[in-house]
Design a protein around this motif. Sequence first.
Motif, PDB file in Angstrom:
ATOM      1  N   GLN A  43       0.855  -1.191   0.000  1.00  0.00           N
ATOM      2  CA  GLN A  43       0.000   0.000   0.000  1.00  0.00           C
ATOM      3  C   GLN A  43       0.891   1.241   0.000  1.00  0.00           C
ATOM      4  O   GLN A  43       1.737   1.388   0.880  1.00  0.00           O
ATOM      5  CB  GLN A  43      -0.907   0.032   1.233  1.00  0.00           C
ATOM      6  N   TRP A  44       0.689   2.121  -0.963  1.00  0.00           N
ATOM      7  CA  TRP A  44       1.482   3.349  -1.073  1.00  0.00           C
ATOM      8  C   TRP A  44       0.780   4.510  -0.397  1.00  0.00           C
ATOM      9  O   TRP A  44      -0.435   4.642  -0.480  1.00  0.00           O
ATOM     10  CB  TRP A  44       1.716   3.710  -2.535  1.00  0.00           C
ATOM     11  N   ASN A  45       1.561   5.369   0.223  1.00  0.00           N
ATOM     12  CA  ASN A  45       1.121   6.655   0.749  1.00  0.00           C
ATOM     13  C   ASN A  45       2.206   7.644   0.337  1.00  0.00           C
ATOM     14  O   ASN A  45       3.213   7.788   1.027  1.00  0.00           O
ATOM     15  CB  ASN A  45       0.956   6.611   2.269  1.00  0.00           C
ATOM     16  N   GLY A  46       2.009   8.277  -0.816  1.00  0.00           N
ATOM     17  CA  GLY A  46       3.070   9.103  -1.382  1.00  0.00           C
ATOM     18  C   GLY A  46       4.210   8.188  -1.800  1.00  0.00           C
ATOM     19  O   GLY A  46       4.005   7.233  -2.539  1.00  0.00           O
ATOM     20  N   HIS A  48       5.942   6.463   0.432  1.00  0.00           N
ATOM     21  CA  HIS A  48       6.077   5.482   1.506  1.00  0.00           C
ATOM     22  C   HIS A  48       5.283   4.240   1.117  1.00  0.00           C
ATOM     23  O   HIS A  48       4.122   4.330   0.739  1.00  0.00           O
ATOM     24  CB  HIS A  48       5.554   6.030   2.843  1.00  0.00           C
ATOM     25  N   LEU A  49       5.923   3.096   1.242  1.00  0.00           N
ATOM     26  CA  LEU A  49       5.283   1.826   0.917  1.00  0.00           C
ATOM     27  C   LEU A  49       5.190   0.986   2.176  1.00  0.00           C
ATOM     28  O   LEU A  49       6.186   0.737   2.851  1.00  0.00           O
ATOM     29  CB  LEU A  49       6.101   1.062  -0.127  1.00  0.00           C
ATOM     30  N   ASN A  50       3.978   0.562   2.512  1.00  0.00           N
ATOM     31  CA  ASN A  50       3.766  -0.318   3.649  1.00  0.00           C
ATOM     32  C   ASN A  50       3.483  -1.712   3.109  1.00  0.00           C
ATOM     33  O   ASN A  50       2.674  -1.872   2.191  1.00  0.00           O
ATOM     34  CB  ASN A  50       2.611   0.178   4.516  1.00  0.00           C
ATOM     35  N   THR A  68       7.462  -0.363   6.686  1.00  0.00           N
ATOM     36  CA  THR A  68       7.262   0.788   5.812  1.00  0.00           C
ATOM     37  C   THR A  68       8.612   1.193   5.235  1.00  0.00           C
ATOM     38  O   THR A  68       9.590   1.324   5.975  1.00  0.00           O
ATOM     39  CB  THR A  68       6.648   1.980   6.564  1.00  0.00           C
ATOM     40  N   ASP A  70      10.645   4.102   2.895  1.00  0.00           N
ATOM     41  CA  ASP A  70      10.607   5.500   2.450  1.00  0.00           C
ATOM     42  C   ASP A  70      11.514   5.617   1.237  1.00  0.00           C
ATOM     43  O   ASP A  70      12.736   5.522   1.349  1.00  0.00           O
ATOM     44  CB  ASP A  70      11.084   6.424   3.575  1.00  0.00           C
ATOM     45  N   SER A  72      11.591   8.362  -0.782  1.00  0.00           N
ATOM     46  CA  SER A  72      11.636   9.762  -1.197  1.00  0.00           C
ATOM     47  C   SER A  72      13.034  10.217  -1.613  1.00  0.00           C
ATOM     48  O   SER A  72      13.175  11.177  -2.354  1.00  0.00           O
ATOM     49  CB  SER A  72      11.087  10.673  -0.092  1.00  0.00           C
ATOM     50  N   LYS A 127       0.084   5.742  -6.522  1.00  0.00           N
ATOM     51  CA  LYS A 127      -1.012   6.633  -6.944  1.00  0.00           C
ATOM     52  C   LYS A 127      -0.520   8.051  -7.012  1.00  0.00           C
ATOM     53  O   LYS A 127       0.276   8.507  -6.311  1.00  0.00           O
ATOM     54  CB  LYS A 127      -2.163   6.536  -5.966  1.00  0.00           C
TER      55      LYS A 127
END
Length: 127
Positions: A43-46, A48-50, A68, A70, A72, A127
């Motif tokens: 699951q991506w959040n920006g 960051h991948l969990n 998680t 990072d 970036s 995303k």
Amino acid sequence: MRKIMAITMLLVTLLASTCFAADWYWLVSTDTASFYVDKNSGQWNGLHLNCSEKIIFDDGNYALYDITYDYSDSHRIKRRQNFIWVYNADGSYIGSDRGYEWTIIPPESVGEEIAHKVFFLFKSRIK
């Protein structure tokens, strides 16, 4: 009361079916352990991948991780172990622990190889 019991049983059944639906994908092996990631977990959040990872040690003991990454800064990939569950080879539970600290993954390490493979496995879900 029967309705409450029926709803509770339905929820337990649904949760059990999703909890055990892991699709473990082999990443790399060393002389002491093999590393896997659950292909259903990314699951991506920006940037960051969990995801969920599993390490199986040569003695059969294993650990499940909620991790998680990072991404970036492509030159300094970071990793945070959110939670770990440890089990004996027979599947009996040993213990668990939380982690909150970000650590930089050393370049040219097994950790970096894992981080790159995990990134490319879940890249299409950004995303």
